[in-house]
Motif scaffolding. Structure first.
Motif, mmCIF file in Angstrom:
data_model
loop_
_atom_site.group_PDB
_atom_site.id
_atom_site.type_symbol
_atom_site.label_atom_id
_atom_site.label_comp_id
_atom_site.label_asym_id
_atom_site.label_seq_id
_atom_site.Cartn_x
_atom_site.Cartn_y
_atom_site.Cartn_z
ATOM 1 N N GLY A 128 0.814 -1.213 0.000
ATOM 2 C CA GLY A 128 0.000 0.000 0.000
ATOM 3 C C GLY A 128 0.841 1.252 0.000
ATOM 4 O O GLY A 128 1.454 1.611 -1.006
ATOM 5 N N GLU A 309 -6.548 -0.118 6.060
ATOM 6 C CA GLU A 309 -6.652 -1.329 5.258
ATOM 7 C C GLU A 309 -8.006 -2.007 5.455
ATOM 8 O O GLU A 309 -8.543 -2.023 6.558
ATOM 9 N N LYS A 333 -6.780 0.567 1.624
ATOM 10 C CA LYS A 333 -6.161 -0.449 0.794
ATOM 11 C C LYS A 333 -6.840 -1.800 0.977
ATOM 12 O O LYS A 333 -7.015 -2.273 2.105
#
Length: 339
Positions: A128, A309, A333
């Motif tokens: 990421g 995330e 991400k």
């Protein structure tokens, strides 16, 4: 160590939106390692919008994903077996391991596998903020938009893996950062956690006039730089508010990933405002990766660059998570955790 490798292959090409039937979960026997090879147990698999374009059998900047082969994608993991002097069991690595649990590669091939340091940077971040999405953000902002202090930079998909980094880097260079994201929660995160100056919930604007008015309110001095991830009405609205000599970094056009045309309402504004519009593919600019990764890694290690995330669990979850990504269901991400 298991001798079975679970993999997701491309079973068929999508006709319009991606469906579960386009993928197939298979088992493969792990072969013995040959001299020079390295075997990696993938810990995380990256899901990215570019994968949608590669599922088509059409001309693009990258070769199409072959049918009945493992889906292409970035991975991070740990070396579990090595017959290569440059890699040892226990090394943490990043590579293009694909949608599978194990990844076997010739460790002598340049650039296919890189060791990473997880002392101060989480392993997943190398997919990421300190990986391809982060470098994509860095390149588009630094090399195309090149913001000056006091200028206004707008970024679409601002809560995503790329957009979130763009805004934070723009702020660090003294620019005003304005994001666009889908939903109040994402917009709140963009402003309160990432430090953007403002974020517009595009879902609250049904037409171009409304979205343009929202941009005018949040960008009273116009728009000097725009990082494009979406296209469609958002791009139209930005063009209406763009300043003379503004710059657009064309990174993604997710509104047209299923093959829909994306018409521009006022393309003449590119000429009127003498705008620079440049598309880019970050893998074609490997010369900047060391500089970009050094800055990004330092910022993440010192907690000055924040990221979020969305994590799906297990290889079988990858297709559903990928379809969710294309519809904006992810927050930050999108990863698949394999270990």
């Amino acid at each position: 160590m298991s001798t079975i490798n679970h993999q997701i292959v491309l079973a068929s090409r999508p006709k319009g939106e991606v469906t579960p039937d386009n993928f197939r979960l298979v088992e493969a026997q792990l072969p013995p390692l040959a001299e020079g090879q390295v075997r990696v147990r993938n810990h995380y698999l990256s899901l990215d919008p570019y994968m949608r374009g590669r599922m088509n059998d059409s001309k693009s900047y990258a070769a199409s994903q072959p049918l009945d082969e493992v889906m292409i994608g970035g991975t991070v993991g740990e070396v579990v077996e090595s017959r290569n002097a440059n890699f040892a069991a226990g090394d943490k690595v990043v590579g293009m391991g694909g949608w599978q649990e194990y990844f076997t590669v010739d460790g002598g091939q340049r650039g296919v596998l890189s060791k990473v340091d997880t002392t101060h940077i989480p392993l997943s971040a190398y997919l990421g903020a300190v990986g391809m999405p982060g470098v994509t953000a860095w390149y588009g902002l630094m090399k195309i938009i090149n913001p000056k202090a006091g200028e206004t930079v707008v970024v679409s998909a601002a809560s995503g893996a790329v957009g979130s980094v763009v805004g934070q880097l723009a702020k660090a260079r003294g620019a005003r950062a304005v994001g666009l994201a889908g939903g109040a929660d994402k917009c709140r995160y963009v402003v309160e956690e990432l430090g953007f100056d403002a974020c517009i919930d595009y879902k609250q604007h049904a037409d171009l006039k409304s979205l343009s008015a929202a941009l005018k309110a949040e960008c009273p001095n116009g728009i000097d730089g725009y990082f494009e991830n979406v296209g469609g009405m958002i791009l139209d609205a930005v063009l209406l508010r763009a300043n003379a000599f503004s710059r657009i970094a064309m990174c993604g056009m997710i509104s047209g990933y299923n093959g829909e045309p994306i018409p521009l309402t006022y393309p003449q504004l590119i000429l009127t405002n003498r705008m620079k519009v440049e598309g880019f593919i970050v893998s074609e600019h490997m010369e900047v990766w060391p500089e970009a990764l050094k800055e990004l890694g330092g910022l993440v290690a010192s907690a000055k660059l924040k990221f979020r995330e969305s994590v799906a669990q297990g290889i079988a979850s990858a297709p559903e998570a990928f379809m969710g990504l294309l519809k904006g269901r992810n927050f930050g991400k999108q990863l698949v955790k394999l270990v």
